[in-house]
Design an enzyme around this catalytic site. Structure first.
Site, PDB file in Angstrom:
ATOM      1  CB  ILE A   1      -0.686  -0.101   1.242  1.00 10.78           C
ATOM      2  CG1 ILE A   1      -1.762  -1.131   0.978  1.00 10.78           C
ATOM      3  CG2 ILE A   1      -1.609   1.434   1.419  1.00 10.78           C
ATOM      4  CD1 ILE A   1      -2.769  -1.408   2.298  1.00 10.78           C
TER       5      ILE A   1
ATOM      6  CB  SER B   1      -6.916  -2.608   9.480  1.00  9.79           C
ATOM      7  OG  SER B   1      -7.717  -3.780   8.977  1.00  9.79           O
TER       8      SER B   1
ATOM      9  CE1 TYR C   1      -2.858  -5.152  11.438  1.00  9.67           C
ATOM     10  CE2 TYR C   1      -4.863  -5.992  10.833  1.00  9.67           C
ATOM     11  CZ  TYR C   1      -3.826  -5.274  10.291  1.00  9.67           C
ATOM     12  OH  TYR C   1      -3.949  -4.463   9.099  1.00  9.67           O
TER      13      TYR C   1
END
Ligand SMILES: NC(=O)c1ccc[n+]([C@@H]2O[C@H](COP(=O)([O-])OP(=O)(O)OC[C@H]3O[C@@H](n4cnc5c(N)ncnc54)[C@H](OP(=O)(O)O)[C@@H]3O)[C@@H](O)[C@H]2O)c1
Length: 321
Positions: free
Chosen positions: A58, A190, A203
């Protein structure tokens, strides 16, 4: 037909179209709108954007998208050879808008916090300004909740949260003390940062924490621009390096042949979010985009939860549905 009836029909139509867009688009509606009718990326020409994690995925795609419009760049990560390739791609994409000295390679390990200030000094010595910091470096995770060693929780937070917060604090101080309070902090979060997914507990927690730090920053310093960009599954090599539940472990899997949004499209959308100073945006193919909308509504989240097993959720996030 009375005025009220007409109003009601228009309202229903508005919501039907809105929900249809959740299904059809590959990002949230506001971001899509800005990509068509918002501030053009060319307004950022000449600005200096520092991207961490720019050696692949990204970060790499974002760098190329910005370079195409003459945005000057600082590319940071640990793998210098990859950074040199990204630099060459940026210069080619810029088609004369940028010279070699406009795309600075700044090798950097995010975990070496004691070097962050020196890295910022290098950027300022080179460009004499910094407009945007993009905190993109990070690693994901695949592990069963019950099997995660506490050291993994610590290591993942060290990279995905604390190193980002530390670098951002140094840059925000510069914005406040030497830049008249103007500046822009962006981060690759995210969808897992507002909608938990299975088998990535640390995460998910880390990206939730990162979002919370950035929301708090925005509340304290309203003149600063803060952009949280939350991708769904993207076709990058991130699963190779992702944490497991064991200390020092790496997943080592490829995402090839999985149904994921391309890194190029993700980078392009991220660039739009930055140029338009958007606060929270996200992207992902169907059904991820629609699910991200549902996740932001407690009632819809509850309804969805009745139909989705953890296996289905996992298939969606691994691009297997
Ligand atoms: N791909 C997805 O599906 C997805 C979805 C949502 C969010 N994200 C987020 O997107 C961001 C970028 O991930 P990606 O998908 O593009 O994966 P990627 O290609 O593996 O990129 C990760 C980047 O982080 C850098 N990095 C890792 N550890 C570092 C360290 N200690 N110091 C400095 N740089 C470090 C890597 O560079 P070096 O190895 O060269 O240092 C690399 O450039 C991450 O924050 C990730 O959480 C990804």
């Amino acid at each position: 037909m009375s005025f009220l009836e007409l109003l009601f029909i228009l309202l229903v139509l508005y919501y039907v179209v809105y929900v249809l867009l959740w299904v059809v688009l590959d990002c949230n509606v506001a971001l899509w709108y800005k990509s068509r009718f918002g501030t053009s990326l060319s307004t950022m020409r000449g600005q200096v954007v520092w991207i961490t994690g720019a050696s692949s995925g990204i970060g790499h795609a974002l760098a190329v998208s910005l370079a195409r419009h003459g945005v000057r760049l600082v590319l940071s990560a640990r793998r210098v050879e990859q950074l040199e390739q990204v630099q060459a791609e940026c210069l080619a994409a810029a088609r004369g808008l940028l010279a070699q000295r406009d795309v600075l390679i700044l090798p950097m390990d995010m975990l070496q916090l004691d070097k962050h200030q020196a890295h910022l000094n290098t950027v300022l010595n080179h460009f004499e300004r910094l407009d945007v910091l993009v905190n993109n470096a990070g690693r994901s995770q695949r592990a069963n909740w019950t099997e995660i060693e506490i050291q993994v929780d610590r290591d993942l937070f060290e990279l995905d949260v604390f190193s980002v917060v530390h670098l951002s604090r140094i840059v925000v101080r510069y914005f406040l003390e030497q830049n008249g309070g103007r500046g822009h902090i962006a981060a690759t979060s995210s969808i897992a940062g507002f909608s938990p997914v299975p088998f990535s507990a640390t995460y998910c927690a880390a990206k939730h924490a990162l979002n919370a730090y950035l929301y708090a920053l925005k509340v304290e310093h309203r003149k600063l621009d803060v952009t949280i960009f939350a991708p769904g599954p993207i076709a990058t090599d991130f699963l190779l390096e992702a944490f497991t539940g064991s200390e020092g472990g790496k997943v080592g899997l490829s995402t090839v042949n999985q149904k994921r949004l391309t890194a190029e499209r993700c980078g392009e959308l991220f660039a739009v979010a930055i140029a338009n100073k958007m606060d929270l945006t996200w992207c992902g193919l169907f059904p991820v985009n629609a699910m991200a909308y549902c996740a932001r509504n407690p009632t819809l989240t509850k309804i969805l939860g009745q139909f989705m097993t953890e296996k289905t959720l996992n298939k969606i996030r691994e691009g297997k549905l």
